[in-house]
Design a protein around this motif. Structure first.
Motif, short mmCIF file in Angstrom:
data_model
loop_
_atom_site.label_atom_id
_atom_site.label_comp_id
_atom_site.label_asym_id
_atom_site.label_seq_id
_atom_site.Cartn_x
_atom_site.Cartn_y
_atom_site.Cartn_z
N ARG A 361 0.35 -1.19 -0.50
CA ARG A 361 0.06 -0.39 -0.20
C ARG A 361 1.02 0.68 -0.05
O ARG A 361 0.54 2.19 -0.79
N LEU A 362 1.91 1.58 0.77
CA LEU A 362 2.99 2.72 0.74
C LEU A 362 3.26 2.93 -0.77
O LEU A 362 3.57 4.11 -1.08
N ALA A 363 3.63 1.16 -0.77
CA ALA A 363 4.63 1.91 -1.90
C ALA A 363 4.10 2.14 -2.89
O ALA A 363 4.40 2.87 -4.12
N ARG A 364 2.55 1.88 -2.93
CA ARG A 364 1.77 2.10 -4.39
C ARG A 364 1.77 3.99 -4.32
O ARG A 364 1.58 4.41 -5.26
N ILE A 365 1.73 4.29 -2.95
CA ILE A 365 1.18 5.76 -3.13
C ILE A 365 2.53 6.32 -3.19
O ILE A 365 2.32 7.53 -3.90
N ALA A 366 3.88 5.53 -3.26
CA ALA A 366 5.32 6.62 -3.37
C ALA A 366 5.33 6.56 -4.33
O ALA A 366 5.08 8.19 -5.43
N TYR A 367 4.41 5.39 -5.08
CA TYR A 367 4.59 5.16 -6.90
C TYR A 367 4.09 6.46 -7.03
O TYR A 367 4.03 7.54 -8.37
N GLU A 368 2.80 6.96 -6.82
CA GLU A 368 1.84 7.40 -7.51
C GLU A 368 2.22 8.42 -7.59
O GLU A 368 1.37 10.10 -8.35
N ALA A 369 2.73 8.81 -6.51
CA ALA A 369 2.80 10.68 -5.65
C ALA A 369 4.55 10.82 -6.92
O ALA A 369 5.35 11.47 -6.76
N PRO A 373 10.57 4.41 -7.70
CA PRO A 373 10.62 3.74 -9.03
C PRO A 373 9.97 2.74 -9.08
O PRO A 373 9.02 2.33 -8.09
N LEU A 374 9.52 2.48 -10.62
CA LEU A 374 8.52 1.32 -10.69
C LEU A 374 8.87 0.02 -9.96
O LEU A 374 7.94 -1.44 -9.28
N SER A 375 10.14 -0.77 -10.13
CA SER A 375 10.69 -1.70 -9.37
C SER A 375 11.01 -2.04 -8.48
O SER A 375 9.55 -3.00 -7.26
N GLU A 376 10.57 -0.72 -6.83
CA GLU A 376 9.81 -0.87 -5.71
C GLU A 376 8.58 -1.88 -5.81
O GLU A 376 8.10 -1.95 -4.65
#
Length: 419
Positions: A361-369, A373-376
């Motif tokens: 959930r946090l990785a998706r929020i960070a990627y959207e912002a 990177p997508l890799s994470e």
């Protein structure tokens, strides 16, 4: 997740229709609850084979009670010879009844061996039914595990599709390179391959469950969750290794071997045959009784080979009983340890999945912002998928451990006694 729920229902419906189409015109149904299926499986080929073994032992036991058959003989003397015995005027004709008598306790020893054989067959039958209940439980839960893995794969696909959609949007906005979209698309293809594999596994699991239950048309699914029934800690009470079906069966086999050896020793005792007859003396126009006793001489056949073989059977049965006793004690200790470990493993897996869910959930929020990177994001989603699989594997291991412990007590995994 409403779209996922609708998709799962559609997949289940299509899977059921496909199964019915493969089965021809026969309508297939889901497998009933496990306790009911276990009862219905009493008419399966494996159960019939066990019953046949017991019936065979009963037949041999009944035969052991039979007494030796008598014989009737008719013979003539002093006929068709030289004068004065050229005709039948001076013939002697005897009608004789011969009855063998078993002495030395041969019949009682044979009967005891036959009865012990029935007891041993029944003990082996119970052991076989317990093993069948264990295997049927594993086959039943294999279908449920396949369903859960299909659901996990569908969730993976839904999340991969969402990640691919997001990656493409960022690529179009110039915030990501084309490579990132290709990476997301590769992840989606891999998830779809996993889904197809899970569906194939489910088909195979249904076929095996149906075959074990003795059903011609494969089931379309299962109607209860054994994994969920294991959620509350199931207690079966104290486990006595000496009361396990395997050890009781080994003891019964040893007793039967001892009684067969005793019967073989009795067989070396010769039978006495009583003879009683009526003789017609044609020359004297008279009738007389004849009587006698015959006793075989044990000069050549003293049944030594059969006695030696029976004694070897006793030694082998003793060794197998002792080995089974040691194995039973070890199996109980191992089963208890496995149950404890399985419960701990399930708890740890559930905590891991909670952490993986939050990480994704946090990785998706960070990627959207645009902060990662997508890799994470892909790594986080892969970790979530692994964690979900670990939860399913842990639940399967817990059911296996509980099923093994139940078998040692002569119970089905759901707690019903297996007779």
């Amino acid at each position: 997740m409403n779209g996922t729920l609708r998709r799962r229902r559609l997949v289940a419906l299509l899977g059921g229709l496909a199964s019915m189409a493969l089965a021809g015109s026969a309508w297939a149904d889901p497998a009933p609850p496990f306790a009911q299926l276990l009862k219905q499986a009493e008419s399966s080929p494996r159960m019939k084979a066990i019953e046949a073994d017991v019936d065979r032992a009963k037949g041999l036991s009944d035969q052991a009670r039979a007494r030796p058959n008598p014989t009737v003989s008719v013979y003539g003397e002093n006929i068709a010879g030289s004068s004065p015995y050229s005709g039948f005027d001076r013939s002697e004709t005897t009608l004789q009844f011969n009855q063998p008598f078993e002495i030395g306790g041969k019949r009682s020893a044979r009967i005891a061996a036959g009865e012990a054989g029935v007891v041993a067959a029944r003990a082996r039958g119970r052991q076989g039914r317990i093993a069948f209940a264990y295997e049927l439980a594993l086959a039943y839960v294999a279908v449920e595990l396949a369903d859960r893995r299909i659901a996990l794969a569908e969730d993976e696909i839904e999340e991969a599709e969402a990640d691919l959609k997001l990656a493409r949007a960022l690529v179009e906005a110039g915030k990501e390179t084309r490579l990132r979209a290709l990476q997301a698309e590769t992840e989606l293809n891999a998830a779809q391959a996993v889904l197809e594999g899970a569906k194939a596994t489910r088909t195979a699991a249904l076929a095996r469950l149906s075959a074990m239950a003795g059903v011609e048309t494969p089931f379309t699914g299962v109607s209860e969750s054994l994994l969920d029934r294991m959620t509350p800690r199931t207690t079966y009470g104290p486990v006595d290794p000496m009361q396990s079906a395997g050890y009781i069966s080994a003891l019964a086999d040893r007793d039967a071997a001892v009684r067969r050896a005793a019967s073989e020793r009795k067989r070396a005792i010769p039978d006495v045959t009583g003879q009683l007859g009526i003789r017609r003396l044609q020359g004297d126009r008279a009738t007389a009784l004849v009587a006698g006793i015959s006793l075989p001489l044990n000069l050549f056949d003293r049944n030594k080979g059969n006695i030696a073989a029976a004694d070897a059977d006793v030694r082998g049965a003793d060794a197998r009983a002792e080995a089974t006793r040691l194995e039973a004690a070890a199996n109980v200790a191992a089963a208890l340890a496995l149950v404890e470990a399985a419960d701990a493993r399930v708890a740890a897996a559930e905590r891991t999945m909670g952490n993986a869910t939050e990480t994704y959930r946090l990785a998706r929020i960070a990627y959207e912002a645009g902060k990662s990177p997508l890799s994470e994001l892909l790594v986080a989603r892969h970790g979530l998928g692994v964690a979900r699989g670990v939860v399913v594997d842990a639940a399967a291991a817990r059911l296996d451990a509980r099923a093994q412990l139940a078998s040692l007590q002569g119970l089905a995994v759901t707690g019903e006694p297996v007779q």
